[in-house]
Design an enzyme around this catalytic site. Structure first.
Site, PDB file in Angstrom:
ATOM      1  N   GLY A 129       0.971  -1.529   0.652  1.00 44.94           N
ATOM      2  CA  GLY A 129      -0.128  -0.218   0.178  1.00 44.94           C
ATOM      3  C   GLY A 129       0.694   1.251   0.175  1.00 44.94           C
ATOM      4  O   GLY A 129       0.802   1.756   1.287  1.00 44.94           O
ATOM      5  N   TYR A 130       1.608   1.805  -1.414  1.00 49.43           N
ATOM      6  CA  TYR A 130       2.441   3.239  -1.004  1.00 49.43           C
ATOM      7  C   TYR A 130       1.836   4.042  -2.013  1.00 49.43           C
ATOM      8  O   TYR A 130       1.837   4.383  -1.522  1.00 49.43           O
ATOM      9  CB  TYR A 130       3.497   2.655  -1.728  1.00 49.43           C
ATOM     10  CG  TYR A 130       4.375   1.973  -0.784  1.00 49.43           C
ATOM     11  CD1 TYR A 130       4.601   1.489   0.033  1.00 49.43           C
ATOM     12  CD2 TYR A 130       5.912   2.013  -1.346  1.00 49.43           C
ATOM     13  CE1 TYR A 130       5.228   0.296   1.219  1.00 49.43           C
ATOM     14  CE2 TYR A 130       7.006   0.883  -0.819  1.00 49.43           C
ATOM     15  CZ  TYR A 130       6.262   1.627   0.977  1.00 49.43           C
ATOM     16  OH  TYR A 130       7.387   0.430   1.140  1.00 49.43           O
ATOM     17  N   SER A 163      -1.314  -4.053  -6.315  1.00 49.74           N
ATOM     18  CA  SER A 163      -1.236  -5.562  -7.397  1.00 49.74           C
ATOM     19  C   SER A 163      -1.800  -6.281  -6.307  1.00 49.74           C
ATOM     20  O   SER A 163      -0.747  -6.950  -5.041  1.00 49.74           O
ATOM     21  CB  SER A 163       0.513  -5.658  -7.560  1.00 49.74           C
ATOM     22  OG  SER A 163       1.268  -4.976  -8.571  1.00 49.74           O
ATOM     23  N   GLU A 246      13.328  -4.411  -3.275  1.00 45.82           N
ATOM     24  CA  GLU A 246      12.093  -4.857  -4.459  1.00 45.82           C
ATOM     25  C   GLU A 246      13.260  -5.376  -6.230  1.00 45.82           C
ATOM     26  O   GLU A 246      12.848  -6.249  -6.313  1.00 45.82           O
ATOM     27  CB  GLU A 246      12.306  -3.699  -4.884  1.00 45.82           C
ATOM     28  CG  GLU A 246      10.826  -4.215  -5.910  1.00 45.82           C
ATOM     29  CD  GLU A 246       9.381  -2.896  -5.844  1.00 45.82           C
ATOM     30  OE1 GLU A 246       8.642  -3.234  -7.001  1.00 45.82           O
ATOM     31  OE2 GLU A 246       9.340  -1.719  -5.143  1.00 45.82           O
ATOM     32  N   SER A 366       8.321   6.274 -12.427  1.00 50.66           N
ATOM     33  CA  SER A 366       8.794   6.747 -13.759  1.00 50.66           C
ATOM     34  C   SER A 366       9.701   6.682 -13.875  1.00 50.66           C
ATOM     35  O   SER A 366      10.661   6.858 -13.362  1.00 50.66           O
ATOM     36  CB  SER A 366       7.424   7.570 -14.287  1.00 50.66           C
ATOM     37  OG  SER A 366       8.315   8.716 -13.515  1.00 50.66           O
TER      38      SER A 366
END
Length: 390
Positions: A129-130, A163, A246, A366
């Site tokens: 939950g970011y 996700s 990650e 991005s």
């Protein structure tokens, strides 16, 4: 990676995969992954549990936390062999590769004892939950808030692009716990059960027609007071730690998957005659060369996990490469490569790759944000003035 010190480990995992990707699990080969997380959920979950029973989950975790204590070289081998076997994409990777290492590094002994066994056993699925509508790549702009109520936190706000939230039982959520705080100050990292009143998950339909991303609304949801990881108000450092975990050795496994995709595109080009086009042939050759460069970079940097800015460079490299591969996948098709194979929206593998890879340069930070981080935090260049136009 060929190393005599890892030969036995490689043979062990290769043999186990060959013996176990049989019977009902033979049908799981190649399933899952970006744009395809809906495939054979129960079968893939059973596969994860089969891995866990044999000690093949959390292989990089320390032994005292239920892992195998694998070395970085062994982790590379594991991910390479897993990808080469075409084993199904794991459902528990967010818990295993993101939250688990975070709890080991920052969590309390009680939190570790409470949450790590369920991850290792492939029983508890997690989501992250970011991102929020106003805090995507600019994560420090988080507005979701949590207020203390006795021995619980009460959470209100919205997360987006979450996700696997529709199947996860738990979420780690970055919240603002200090009223009036701004940017990275006053944030806390909470562990929140998803199956409770006050949590609503709404799937987001993607270009592929699937819905592995979600919006998550918290309206009075609750978390235990002692399920703050790290210090209250110190969640920014913990969140950055999770982001660092990650990208690691799994990048090598990802690139083996990329190589399989590239080989399929080349085979299609040979079948359709696209290889006779010198422009397309040159683009395919360039894609092969760039993949080799990415592999060399990942081996040198541990998948981007080591060194300032390496994770950002790794993300920039693979995201743009994979998006370009999606374009090649449809370019080598015969006429109609972008026409659905059947009603209402039956996509080929090439079409799904093309459509989903449009997002590669956006999610996970991005390209623009990655370059800004490298410019300001690694190269020390002046910050861009607020309000400056691109």
């Amino acid at each position: 990676m060929n190393d005599a010190s890892t030969d036995d480990f490689r043979q062990e995992i290769r043999t186990w995969l060959a013996e176990n990707l049989t019977g009902r699990f033979a049908g799981a080969r190649g399933l899952g992954g970006p744009g395809r997380e809906h495939e054979a959920f129960e079968l893939r979950r059973d596969w994860d549990r089969n891995l866990a029973a044999a000690g093949w989950t959390c292989v990089g975790w320390p032994v005292e936390h239920g892992g195998r204590g694998a070395t970085p070289a062994e982790l590379v081998v594991f991910h390479e062999e897993y990808a080469r076997a075409d084993a199904p994409v794991r459902l528990g990777h967010i818990g295993e590769e993101l939250l688990g290492p975070t709890l080991i590094a920052y969590g309390s002994p009680e939190q570790q004892a409470r949450h790590l066994p369920g991850i290792r056993a492939a029983e508890h699925l997690w989501c992250q939950g970011y991102s929020e509508p106003g805090a995507g790549s600019d994560l420090a702009n988080v507005a979701t808030r949590a207020e203390r109520d006795g021995d619980e936190w009460v959470i209100t706000g919205q997360k987006v692009w979450t996700s696997l939230a529709h199947v996860a039982g738990w979420a780690f959520v970055l919240c603002r716990t200090e009223p009036g705080s701004t940017r990275h100050h006053g944030l806390s990292y909470l562990l929140v059960p998803m199956d409770q009143p006050g949590v609503e998950v709404r799937p987001i339909v993607q270009l592929t027609g699937t819905s592995e991303f979600n919006e998550v609304f918290f309206d009075g949801a609750r978390a235990r007071a002692d399920d703050v990881v790290g210090e209250v108000g110190g969640g920014w450092a913990v969140a950055l730690g999770t982001l660092a975990f990650e990208r690691g050795a799994a990048t090598l496994g990802q690139q083996v998957g990329f190589r399989r995709e590239l080989e399929r595109v080349v085979a299609t080009a040979a079948r359709t005659g696209a290889l006779d086009d010198p422009v397309l042939a040159d683009r395919l050759a360039r894609a092969w060369a760039e993949l080799e460069v990415m592999r060399a970079h990942a081996l040198r940097t541990g998948g981007g996990a080591h060194g300032a800015g390496q994770a950002n460079v790794t993300k920039l490299l693979w995201a743009r490469w994979h998006r370009t591969l999606g374009e090649l996948a449809v370019a080598v098709q015969t006429d109609g490569g972008l026409v659905a194979a059947g009603p209402p929206y039956d996509l080929t593998d090439a079409q799904r790759l093309y459509l989903f890879s449009r997002a590669d340069t956006l999610y996970g930070g991005s390209d623009e944000v990655q370059r800004t981080v490298l410019a300001e935090r690694v190269l020390g260049l002046p910050r861009e003035p607020k309000g400056a136009q691109a």
